[in-house]
Design a protein around this motif. Structure first.
Motif, PDB file in Angstrom:
ATOM      1  N   GLN A  11       0.843  -1.178   0.000  1.00 14.28           N
ATOM      2  CA  GLN A  11       0.000   0.000   0.000  1.00 14.28           C
ATOM      3  C   GLN A  11       0.880   1.229   0.000  1.00 14.28           C
ATOM      4  N   SER A  12       0.479   2.224  -0.764  1.00 15.22           N
ATOM      5  CA  SER A  12       1.260   3.446  -0.820  1.00 15.22           C
ATOM      6  C   SER A  12       1.132   4.198   0.493  1.00 15.22           C
ATOM      7  N   GLY A  13       2.212   4.820   0.933  1.00 16.17           N
ATOM      8  CA  GLY A  13       2.184   5.602   2.153  1.00 16.17           C
ATOM      9  C   GLY A  13       2.164   4.774   3.418  1.00 16.17           C
ATOM     10  N   GLU A  14       2.301   3.472   3.312  1.00 20.59           N
ATOM     11  CA  GLU A  14       2.250   2.609   4.497  1.00 20.59           C
ATOM     12  C   GLU A  14       3.548   2.721   5.266  1.00 20.59           C
ATOM     13  N   THR A  15       3.438   2.843   6.591  1.00 23.98           N
ATOM     14  CA  THR A  15       4.622   2.969   7.418  1.00 23.98           C
ATOM     15  C   THR A  15       4.937   1.659   8.094  1.00 23.98           C
ATOM     16  N   THR A  16       6.204   1.443   8.379  1.00 27.55           N
ATOM     17  CA  THR A  16       6.601   0.244   9.094  1.00 27.55           C
ATOM     18  C   THR A  16       6.678   0.551  10.577  1.00 27.55           C
ATOM     19  N   GLY A  17       6.830  -0.468  11.380  1.00 27.32           N
ATOM     20  CA  GLY A  17       6.904  -0.294  12.822  1.00 27.32           C
ATOM     21  C   GLY A  17       5.764  -1.018  13.496  1.00 27.32           C
ATOM     22  N   ARG A  18       6.084  -1.780  14.530  1.00 29.28           N
ATOM     23  CA  ARG A  18       5.074  -2.592  15.199  1.00 29.28           C
ATOM     24  C   ARG A  18       4.048  -1.719  15.905  1.00 29.28           C
ATOM     25  N   THR A  19       2.779  -2.048  15.746  1.00 29.41           N
ATOM     26  CA  THR A  19       1.676  -1.346  16.385  1.00 29.41           C
ATOM     27  C   THR A  19       1.176  -2.168  17.577  1.00 29.41           C
ATOM     28  N   ASP A  20       0.142  -1.634  18.260  1.00 29.18           N
ATOM     29  CA  ASP A  20      -0.457  -2.397  19.356  1.00 29.18           C
ATOM     30  C   ASP A  20      -0.977  -3.737  18.859  1.00 29.18           C
ATOM     31  N   LEU A  21      -1.568  -3.747  17.665  1.00 32.09           N
ATOM     32  CA  LEU A  21      -2.040  -5.001  17.086  1.00 32.09           C
ATOM     33  C   LEU A  21      -0.891  -5.981  16.940  1.00 32.09           C
ATOM     34  N   GLY A  22       0.230  -5.511  16.399  1.00 33.65           N
ATOM     35  CA  GLY A  22       1.384  -6.384  16.223  1.00 33.65           C
ATOM     36  C   GLY A  22       1.925  -6.898  17.545  1.00 33.65           C
ATOM     37  N   HIS A  23       1.996  -6.013  18.547  1.00 36.42           N
ATOM     38  CA  HIS A  23       2.469  -6.427  19.866  1.00 36.42           C
ATOM     39  C   HIS A  23       1.557  -7.497  20.457  1.00 36.42           C
ATOM     40  N   ARG A  24       0.244  -7.263  20.398  1.00 39.16           N
ATOM     41  CA  ARG A  24      -0.706  -8.192  21.011  1.00 39.16           C
ATOM     42  C   ARG A  24      -0.717  -9.522  20.265  1.00 39.16           C
ATOM     43  N   LEU A  25      -0.665  -9.460  18.948  1.00 36.41           N
ATOM     44  CA  LEU A  25      -0.661 -10.683  18.158  1.00 36.41           C
ATOM     45  C   LEU A  25       0.576 -11.516  18.484  1.00 36.41           C
ATOM     46  N   ALA A  26       1.741 -10.879  18.485  1.00 32.72           N
ATOM     47  CA  ALA A  26       2.984 -11.601  18.751  1.00 32.72           C
ATOM     48  C   ALA A  26       3.007 -12.168  20.166  1.00 32.72           C
ATOM     49  N   ALA A  27       2.526 -11.378  21.134  1.00 32.05           N
ATOM     50  CA  ALA A  27       2.549 -11.836  22.524  1.00 32.05           C
ATOM     51  C   ALA A  27       1.629 -13.034  22.720  1.00 32.05           C
TER      52      ALA A  27
END
Length: 227
Positions: A11-27
């Motif tokens: 997606q254009s303009g998409e930024t990288t970096g873990r979000t709360d969703l990423g943290h919760r999913l990984a945990a």
């Protein structure tokens, strides 16, 4: 026909970096002992897509979130953090409610889905209920504590251990209760096995290296369901 995510969306303009969703999913995935590939198979994606969700600022479709949350045994609100500050148990009871007992097989299955429970012990100041990070080790429920804590002092006494799950949206939930004698783990081989099996350190922090185990003599559970 349902689409199955397999590669990270571009997606254009998409930024990288873990979000709360990423943290919760990984945990949650780590707590369940699942690899990214295993979680992907459970929810109809692949390991690369799970990695993308964990590590980037992604906005997956609701269908994808539902499948991932279901595979992890949580709700979409739990996964996104929408329920983090919500007080559980305030939903209005429904009229079609039935309280159903759970057999021991189902109780043990539910015990294996959680990582935090509450242990009830008698102390010098009276009864206490304390949260602990735990794991299921064969027939036992094991957890780490410090040697000077109330739970460590309760060795040799009968204790109760409880976990539950509350779903405010559906006004339903379940609980599991295990009762038995509390013992200290002293065998070096068993301690090593528990150390290598544990998926995380106790959340309370500090030097909590004293393994305790409860071998249940009675396990009961109940589930609130709707007709």
């Amino acid at each position: 026909m349902k689409s199955t995510p397999s590669t990270p969306p571009q997606q254009s303009g998409e930024t990288t970096g873990r979000t709360d969703l990423g943290h919760r999913l990984a945990a949650r995935r780590t707590a369940l002992g699942l690899s990214r590939e295993e979680l992907g198979r459970l929810c109809g994606a692949d390991g690369n897509y799970i990695a993308y969700l964990e590590e980037h600022a992604a906005s997956p479709a609701i269908g994808t979130l539902l499948r991932v949350a279901d595979a992890l045994g949580v709700t979409v609100d739990d996964l996104t953090g929408a329920s983090a500050h919500r007080v559980a148990g305030r939903s209005t009871a429904r009229r079609d409610t039935t309280l159903v007992p759970l057999d021991e097989t189902e109780c043990r299955r539910l015990l294996s889905t959680h990582g935090v429970g509450r242990i009830a012990v008698f102390t010098r100041r009276g009864p206490a209920v304390l949260p602990v990070n735990y794991l299921v080790a064969g027939p036992d429920i094991a957890f780490r504590t410090a040697a000077e804590t109330d739970t460590a002092r309760a060795v040799g006494t009968e204790v109760a251990f409880e976990i539950d799950h509350i779903d405010d949206v559906t006004a339903s939930g379940w609980s599991v209760l295990a009762v038995g004698a509390l013992a200290a783990v002293t065998d070096p081989h068993e301690i090593h096995r528990l150390d290598t099996t544990a998926r995380s350190q106790p959340w309370a922090g500090g030097p909590r290296n004293h393994w305790m185990k409860l071998t249940p003599v009675r396990i009961t559970g109940r589930r609130v369901v709707h007709d």
